[in-house]
Enzyme design. Structure first.
Site, mmCIF file in Angstrom:
data_model
loop_
_atom_site.group_PDB
_atom_site.id
_atom_site.type_symbol
_atom_site.label_atom_id
_atom_site.label_comp_id
_atom_site.label_asym_id
_atom_site.label_seq_id
_atom_site.Cartn_x
_atom_site.Cartn_y
_atom_site.Cartn_z
ATOM 1 N N CYS A 150 43.821 51.882 35.731
ATOM 2 C CA CYS A 150 43.052 53.163 35.652
ATOM 3 C C CYS A 150 43.796 54.523 35.721
ATOM 4 O O CYS A 150 43.789 55.532 35.230
ATOM 5 C CB CYS A 150 41.957 52.972 36.515
ATOM 6 N N HIS A 245 38.848 58.970 39.281
ATOM 7 C CA HIS A 245 40.316 59.327 39.881
ATOM 8 C C HIS A 245 40.704 60.718 39.163
ATOM 9 O O HIS A 245 40.452 60.820 38.072
ATOM 10 C CB HIS A 245 41.017 58.483 39.222
HETATM 11 N N1 COA Z 1 37.859 32.933 40.007
HETATM 12 C C1 COA Z 1 36.644 33.055 39.719
HETATM 13 N N2 COA Z 1 36.133 34.073 40.197
HETATM 14 C C2 COA Z 1 36.731 34.788 41.084
HETATM 15 C C3 COA Z 1 38.197 34.588 41.337
HETATM 16 C C4 COA Z 1 38.796 33.568 40.780
HETATM 17 N N3 COA Z 1 39.926 33.448 41.096
HETATM 18 N N4 COA Z 1 38.299 35.758 42.329
HETATM 19 C C5 COA Z 1 37.150 36.308 42.537
HETATM 20 N N5 COA Z 1 36.253 35.897 42.051
HETATM 21 C C6 COA Z 1 34.809 36.257 41.913
HETATM 22 C C7 COA Z 1 34.430 36.847 43.359
HETATM 23 O O1 COA Z 1 34.363 35.771 44.038
HETATM 24 C C8 COA Z 1 33.110 37.421 42.872
HETATM 25 O O2 COA Z 1 32.009 36.490 42.564
HETATM 26 P P1 COA Z 1 30.989 35.898 43.356
HETATM 27 O O3 COA Z 1 29.990 37.167 43.958
HETATM 28 O O4 COA Z 1 30.106 35.082 42.536
HETATM 29 O O5 COA Z 1 31.420 35.483 44.729
HETATM 30 C C9 COA Z 1 33.448 37.926 41.433
HETATM 31 O O6 COA Z 1 34.860 37.569 41.344
HETATM 32 C C10 COA Z 1 33.864 39.713 42.046
HETATM 33 O O7 COA Z 1 34.587 39.916 43.107
HETATM 34 P P2 COA Z 1 35.683 40.738 43.292
HETATM 35 O O8 COA Z 1 36.675 40.689 41.994
HETATM 36 O O9 COA Z 1 36.205 40.893 44.607
HETATM 37 O O10 COA Z 1 34.842 42.198 43.107
HETATM 38 P P3 COA Z 1 35.250 43.658 43.644
HETATM 39 O O11 COA Z 1 34.351 44.426 43.447
HETATM 40 O O12 COA Z 1 35.479 43.478 45.230
HETATM 41 O O13 COA Z 1 36.407 44.027 42.933
HETATM 42 C C11 COA Z 1 37.927 44.950 41.125
HETATM 43 C C12 COA Z 1 36.565 44.319 41.729
HETATM 44 C C13 COA Z 1 37.786 45.027 39.838
HETATM 45 C C14 COA Z 1 38.380 45.996 41.905
HETATM 46 C C15 COA Z 1 39.108 43.552 41.551
HETATM 47 O O14 COA Z 1 38.622 42.406 41.046
HETATM 48 C C16 COA Z 1 40.229 43.978 40.891
HETATM 49 O O15 COA Z 1 41.287 44.856 41.511
HETATM 50 N N6 COA Z 1 40.530 43.652 39.765
HETATM 51 C C17 COA Z 1 41.965 43.919 38.989
HETATM 52 C C18 COA Z 1 42.155 45.152 38.269
HETATM 53 C C19 COA Z 1 41.148 45.830 37.856
HETATM 54 O O16 COA Z 1 40.265 45.880 37.118
HETATM 55 N N7 COA Z 1 40.864 47.186 38.784
HETATM 56 C C20 COA Z 1 39.684 48.221 38.459
HETATM 57 C C21 COA Z 1 40.590 49.518 38.503
HETATM 58 S S1 COA Z 1 39.317 50.750 38.376
#
Ligand code: COA
Ligand code: MG
Length: 357
Positions: A150, A245
């Site tokens: 992002c 951002h």
């Molecule tokens: N396999 C399947 N599901 C998974 C997983 C895996 N290996 N790892 C995490 N999850 C699940 C979590 O358990 C959760 O599901 P649940 O509620 O059923 O337990 C779901 O995914 C969401 O969790 P999470 O990804 O931790 O959400 P978050 O809001 O804390 O974080 C992001 C969201 C997008 C910031 C993070 O996933 C991330 O950094 N992603 C990568 C890059 C990205 O898109 N960044 C955004 C920039 S703005």
């Protein structure tokens, strides 16, 4: 009329997952059909999700059960959106692509695989053809396409018309990034309240690396100069905003360059999504404001239509004949992640990459 396509959203309860759900609930031809998770499997989405965005959980979605992240259960899914955390995303996305699923990922794990596109649809849409290479090399029926960090998008989108139209020699970027980019629960409050938290050398470097790649892919349209001739640097920080951002950029040029012309180039910038009238394409990818002290994170992050899909640029200034300054504001979880993912999917559909499996 176009057939309705079924989408699976991995990590559907996360901060990017919810933006996919919100945007796809109203989508003309992509339906959020499969909400995947881990800890919440079996529970109704509306009961367990932290809806940290505008509006409410769409009624028709609220009763859907969160389901396992298992491709075997997704037989009728046409497209998989993956905003899974770094490290977790890579192997899951590969497993899906191998089995023939079309994966649009917001995660960093595959961004720099040489046969994986990293797309901003207005900027480097031609790179979708890397998919052909990917399928051949890996013998996959499906594919992985990524969207950039992002933070990189917040700079790369406004820099694209500048790079296309003027002889840039350097860009210095400083960022102030919101908490949602780090997910929930994210950074401990005692680390971020009353603070501007440097994200560190690694984050600075990956921001530069991604902007460099994106601009090098714009180069196709530009005879001169090559992106390697441009000095790029970034200093990145997290601050206690929730979404959006904010980035400050100083751009230097090889020759005298008028800031008003630079502003015009940003205002008139559009790309393939606008020409193709893709449903998630904002009319203007860059909205330029001449108002003093704007953009502001609180007021301007939802700019554009669909909301949050336009980058807002302001505070344009001629610093000296060969240097200008601007600031940009990008909604990180919308344009910088889920919205960029949906727009990329629309482009892929339009280009014939997403067929019935
Ligand atoms: N396999 C399947 N599901 C998974 C997983 C895996 N290996 N790892 C995490 N999850 C699940 C979590 O358990 C959760 O599901 P649940 O509620 O059923 O337990 C779901 O995914 C969401 O969790 P999470 O990804 O931790 O959400 P978050 O809001 O804390 O974080 C992001 C969201 C997008 C910031 C993070 O996933 C991330 O950094 N992603 C990568 C890059 C990205 O898109 N960044 C955004 C920039 S703005
Ligand atoms: Mg989390």
């Amino acid at each position: 009329m176009r057939r309705t396509l079924k989408a699976a959203i991995l990590g559907a309860t996360g901060l990017v997952g919810i933006e996919y759900v919100r945007m796809l609930a109203d989508h003309p031809y992509i339906k959020p059909a499969y909400l995947a998770g881990k800890g919440s499997v079996g529970k109704p989405y509306g009961e367990i999700v932290r809806w940290q965005t505008v509006g409410n959980v769409p009624k028709e979605i609220a009763n859907q059960e969160v389901k396992p992240t298992d491709p075997k259960l997704m037989d009728d899914v046409d497209i998989v959106f993956s905003p899974l955390p770094q490290g977790a995303a890579g192997p899951v996305e590969e497993q899906f692509a191998k089995l023939g699923f079309n994966v649009v990922s917001n995660s960093p794990d595959h961004r720099f695989d040489m046969d994986v596109p990293m797309i901003i649809p207005e900027v480097n849409p031609h790179t979708v053809t890397l998919i052909d290479e990917q399928r051949k090399r890996r013998d996959w029926k499906g594919f992985i396409v990524t969207t950039p960090l992002c933070t990189a998008q917040g700079a790369a989108i406004p820099l694209t018309p500048i790079y296309q139209n003027f002889k840039m020699s350097g860009v210095m970027i400083t960022t102030m990034q919101s908490l949602s980019g780090a997910g929930y629960p994210g950074i401990a409050s005692l680390d971020i309240v009353d603070n501007a938290l440097p994200l560190g050398d690694g984050y600075d470097a990956k921001t530069v690396k991604e902007i460099t790649r994106i601009l090098s892919e714009v180069k196709r349209n530009v005879p001169e100069p090559g992106v390697n001739e441009i000095t790029l640097d970034a200093t990145t920080h997290r601050i206690a905003t929730i979404h959006g951002h904010y980035e400050v950029a100083y751009v230097t040029f090889k020759e005298d360059t008028d800031v008003r012309k630079v502003m015009d180039s940003m205002e008139s910038f559009k790309g393939e999504p606008q020409d193709l009238k893709l449903p998630t394409a904002p009319e203007k990818p860059i909205l330029v404001t001449t108002q003093d002290a704007r953009p502001q994170v609180f007021f301007d992050r939802w700019a554009g239509n669909p909301p949050g899909m336009s980058v807002v640029v302001g505070r344009l200034k001629q610093v000296n004949p060969r240097t200008i300054r601007f600031v940009s504001l990008i909604h990180n979880t919308v344009r910088g992640a889920a919205g960029g993912g949906v727009l990329t999917a629309e482009l892929l559909i339009e280009k014939g990459y997403i067929d019935k499996r």
